[in-house]
Motif scaffolding. Structure first.
Motif, PDB file in Angstrom:
ATOM      1  N   ALA A   1       0.834  -1.206   0.000  1.00 43.25           N
ATOM      2  CA  ALA A   1       0.000   0.000   0.000  1.00 43.25           C
ATOM      3  C   ALA A   1       0.867   1.255   0.000  1.00 43.25           C
ATOM      4  O   ALA A   1       0.593   2.209  -0.745  1.00 43.25           O
ATOM      5  N   VAL A   2       1.908   1.262   0.809  1.00 43.16           N
ATOM      6  CA  VAL A   2       2.829   2.409   0.836  1.00 43.16           C
ATOM      7  C   VAL A   2       3.485   2.598  -0.523  1.00 43.16           C
ATOM      8  O   VAL A   2       3.501   3.707  -1.087  1.00 43.16           O
ATOM      9  N   LEU A   3       4.031   1.513  -1.075  1.00 41.14           N
ATOM     10  CA  LEU A   3       4.732   1.602  -2.355  1.00 41.14           C
ATOM     11  C   LEU A   3       3.794   2.060  -3.474  1.00 41.14           C
ATOM     12  O   LEU A   3       4.150   2.905  -4.302  1.00 41.14           O
ATOM     13  N   GLY A   4       2.585   1.511  -3.511  1.00 40.25           N
ATOM     14  CA  GLY A   4       1.655   1.881  -4.566  1.00 40.25           C
ATOM     15  C   GLY A   4       1.239   3.339  -4.500  1.00 40.25           C
ATOM     16  O   GLY A   4       1.114   4.009  -5.537  1.00 40.25           O
TER      17      GLY A   4
ATOM     18  N   ALA B   1       1.991   8.921  -7.179  1.00 44.09           N
ATOM     19  CA  ALA B   1       2.498  10.283  -7.326  1.00 44.09           C
ATOM     20  C   ALA B   1       3.596  10.390  -8.385  1.00 44.09           C
ATOM     21  O   ALA B   1       3.671  11.380  -9.109  1.00 44.09           O
ATOM     22  N   LEU B   2       4.428   9.342  -8.498  1.00 48.92           N
ATOM     23  CA  LEU B   2       5.622   9.439  -9.334  1.00 48.92           C
ATOM     24  C   LEU B   2       5.482   8.788 -10.707  1.00 48.92           C
ATOM     25  O   LEU B   2       6.052   9.279 -11.689  1.00 48.92           O
TER      26      LEU B   2
ATOM     27  N   LEU C   1      -6.311  19.712  -1.719  1.00 52.63           N
ATOM     28  CA  LEU C   1      -6.151  19.976  -3.151  1.00 52.63           C
ATOM     29  C   LEU C   1      -6.617  21.383  -3.499  1.00 52.63           C
ATOM     30  O   LEU C   1      -6.023  22.056  -4.343  1.00 52.63           O
ATOM     31  N   ALA C   2      -7.688  21.841  -2.828  1.00 47.01           N
ATOM     32  CA  ALA C   2      -8.149  23.211  -3.070  1.00 47.01           C
ATOM     33  C   ALA C   2      -7.121  24.230  -2.594  1.00 47.01           C
ATOM     34  O   ALA C   2      -7.004  25.325  -3.172  1.00 47.01           O
ATOM     35  N   TRP C   3      -6.367  23.871  -1.571  1.00 45.73           N
ATOM     36  CA  TRP C   3      -5.364  24.785  -1.017  1.00 45.73           C
ATOM     37  C   TRP C   3      -4.096  24.818  -1.862  1.00 45.73           C
ATOM     38  O   TRP C   3      -3.576  25.891  -2.195  1.00 45.73           O
ATOM     39  N   ILE C   4      -3.580  23.645  -2.229  1.00 45.17           N
ATOM     40  CA  ILE C   4      -2.293  23.596  -2.946  1.00 45.17           C
ATOM     41  C   ILE C   4      -2.459  23.696  -4.453  1.00 45.17           C
ATOM     42  O   ILE C   4      -1.492  23.959  -5.171  1.00 45.17           O
ATOM     43  N   GLY C   5      -3.675  23.467  -4.954  1.00 47.66           N
ATOM     44  CA  GLY C   5      -3.911  23.534  -6.393  1.00 47.66           C
ATOM     45  C   GLY C   5      -3.746  22.177  -7.068  1.00 47.66           C
ATOM     46  O   GLY C   5      -2.993  21.315  -6.609  1.00 47.66           O
ATOM     47  N   GLN C   6      -4.473  21.984  -8.154  1.00 45.72           N
ATOM     48  CA  GLN C   6      -4.458  20.703  -8.844  1.00 45.72           C
ATOM     49  C   GLN C   6      -3.101  20.360  -9.447  1.00 45.72           C
ATOM     50  O   GLN C   6      -2.788  19.186  -9.654  1.00 45.72           O
ATOM     51  N   ASP C   7      -2.287  21.344  -9.730  1.00 47.44           N
ATOM     52  CA  ASP C   7      -0.961  21.069 -10.306  1.00 47.44           C
ATOM     53  C   ASP C   7      -0.049  20.336  -9.320  1.00 47.44           C
ATOM     54  O   ASP C   7       0.921  19.696  -9.733  1.00 47.44           O
ATOM     55  N   ALA C   8      -0.349  20.425  -8.040  1.00 49.73           N
ATOM     56  CA  ALA C   8       0.466  19.760  -7.013  1.00 49.73           C
ATOM     57  C   ALA C   8      -0.242  18.532  -6.444  1.00 49.73           C
ATOM     58  O   ALA C   8       0.010  18.130  -5.303  1.00 49.73           O
ATOM     59  N   TRP C   9      -1.089  17.889  -7.239  1.00 50.19           N
ATOM     60  CA  TRP C   9      -1.890  16.767  -6.744  1.00 50.19           C
ATOM     61  C   TRP C   9      -1.026  15.612  -6.242  1.00 50.19           C
ATOM     62  O   TRP C   9      -1.468  14.817  -5.412  1.00 50.19           O
TER      63      TRP C   9
END
Length: 424
Positions: free
Chosen positions: A81-84, A89-90, A160-168
């Motif tokens: 779960a951690v690895l996935g 993200a990557l 997500l609303a705070w950091i923006g979708q570009d930083a999802w």
């Protein structure tokens, strides 16, 4: 001193991890759709991939969990779960295509999720019975999936609303901390022994029992009824009902999860006073009504209420089916829970995909589904409305099978009292 109370808490957090695995990616569907130009059917295919992988994992785990014990596969589940989640993200940026990267990440954490589905319920079922009884304890355990879903939906939406979708990409990395911490817990807590081979009800005996066949169908329909509404409610609220992503997530999947958790806690506290079969049939009937309201109501607020209340309606279906099977086959062991999880995950995989495929087909305005969409409220989301209308078949099936199960159980009890053999 570490006791079985710590084991229960680790199991509760295991279901929070399961909620993260199942609900984080769908919250990002609007990001994936706009950033990577993915159609609805491909987004639905991600859900299908998640639950299909869990299904295959369940099938494999059924063969070895009772022999290996619980600790090693539980720790492995959390590692995957951690690895996935980190890969989620990557991998889109590293893989040959973003969609391929998403698929790889989902497969990895879905294996962990499948192991958790097979393992956590039988561990809690095997622990010394709490005062409220096993069926109520199972419902209470599964409520933590709901609270995990609430945390994922509300926390992810607001962040997500705070950091923006570009930083999802920040989201999956943060959520990976939950299984990381719980992995350490499962290295230390006491775990019950699995059912020995010579005492366990064999899979052959289970598959030959009509009662278990009914339980498998119930799990299939329960998984589909729960996950179809849960997985699509965010996008349905945004596109079909015209609300913002923040309010769509909070009023759709978040409120769905809150009400599902409330339903499970209520049964967890007072379940011993409520007959399980009538309660499940009533839940299936309410879920059918909720699906129809979400699809057919012309007022967006009413449709959104239908989506949310469906969480309360489906709250008992999954843990209730586990409890029915455990009561009828008390020596089924982890293998029995694994088989049921296979069918639950099959429903969770097929239901959202069928709804997405039906939505795409109806949006093309061709054939039967296209005509069906033309009869639904024209608010820009008639495609998803048509998809959810098709999925109404699942809660209807829950009602039919549950009532048939109850009737068969009453006949079996009458035969037993008359001294005639049971057929399972």
């Amino acid at each position: 001193m570490i006791t079985y109370d710590h084991t229960r808490r680790a199991c509760y957090t295991g279901y929070v991890t399961q909620a993260i695995v199942n609900n984080l990616a769908p919250l990002l569907f609007i990001v994936f759709q706009t950033r990577y130009q993915l159609p609805l059917e491909m987004l639905g295919r991600l859900v299908l991939l998640n639950f299909a992988t869990q299904l295959v994992t369940d099938i494999v785990a059924v063969r070895f969990v009772d022999r290996t014990g619980y600790r090693v596969p539980l720790v492995l589940a959390h590692v995957l779960a951690v690895l996935g989640l980190v890969l989620l993200a990557l991998a889109p940026a590293l893989a040959p295509s973003p969609y391929a990267g998403l698929c790889v990440a989902i497969v990895v954490y879905a294996v962990g999720g499948g192991l958790l589905e097979v393992l956590v319920s039988p561990v809690v079922d095997a622990l010394p019975s709490p005062q409220e009884g096993k069926a109520a304890a199972m419902s209470l355990l599964h409520s933590f999936y709901c609270w995990g879903q609430v945390a994922v939906v509300a926390g992810s939406t607001l962040l997500l609303a705070w950091i923006g979708q570009d930083a999802w990409q920040v989201l999956p990395v943060i959520w990976a901390l939950v299984p990381l911490v719980n992995m350490v817990a499962f290295l230390r807590v006491p775990l019950p022994a699995t059912v020995p081979d010579e005492h366990r009800t064999s899979l052959r005996a289970l598959f030959s029992a009509p009662a278990f066949a009914a339980a498998m169908v119930l799990m299939l329909c329960a998984g589909a009824a729960e996950l179809t509404m849960s997985q699509w409610s965010s996008l349905f609220a945004e596109q079909g009902l015209g609300v913002s992503k923040v309010w769509g997530d909070l009023a759709g999947p978040c409120l769905f999860a809150v009400l599902m958790g409330v339903g499970r806690i209520v049964y967890g506290l007072w379940g011993e006073r409520i007959p399980l079969v009538p309660a499940m049939a009533s839940c299936g009937a309410l879920a059918t009504v909720c699906y129809l309201v979400a699809c057919l109501a012309s007022d967006p607020l009413v449709s959104l209420i239908g989506c949310a209340v469906c969480g309360l309606a489906v709250s008992l279906l999954w843990p209730g089916t586990f409890s029915l099977a455990a009561a009828r086959f008390p020596l089924g062991g982890a293998a029995m829970f694994g088989v049921l999880a296979v069918f639950g995950d099959a429903g969770g995989a097929a239901g959202p995909w069928i709804a997405g495929a039906a939505a795409d087909a109806s949006a093309s305005a061709t054939g039967l589904l296209g005509g069906l969409a033309g009869l639904l409220p024209d608010d820009g989301g008639s495609g998803l409305r048509a998809g959810l209308l098709v999925a109404t078949a699942f809660p209807i099936a829950v009602v039919v099978v549950t009532l048939a199960y109850g009737a068969a159980t009453r006949r079996a009890v009458a035969m037993s009292e008359a001294g005639r053999p049971l057929d399972g």
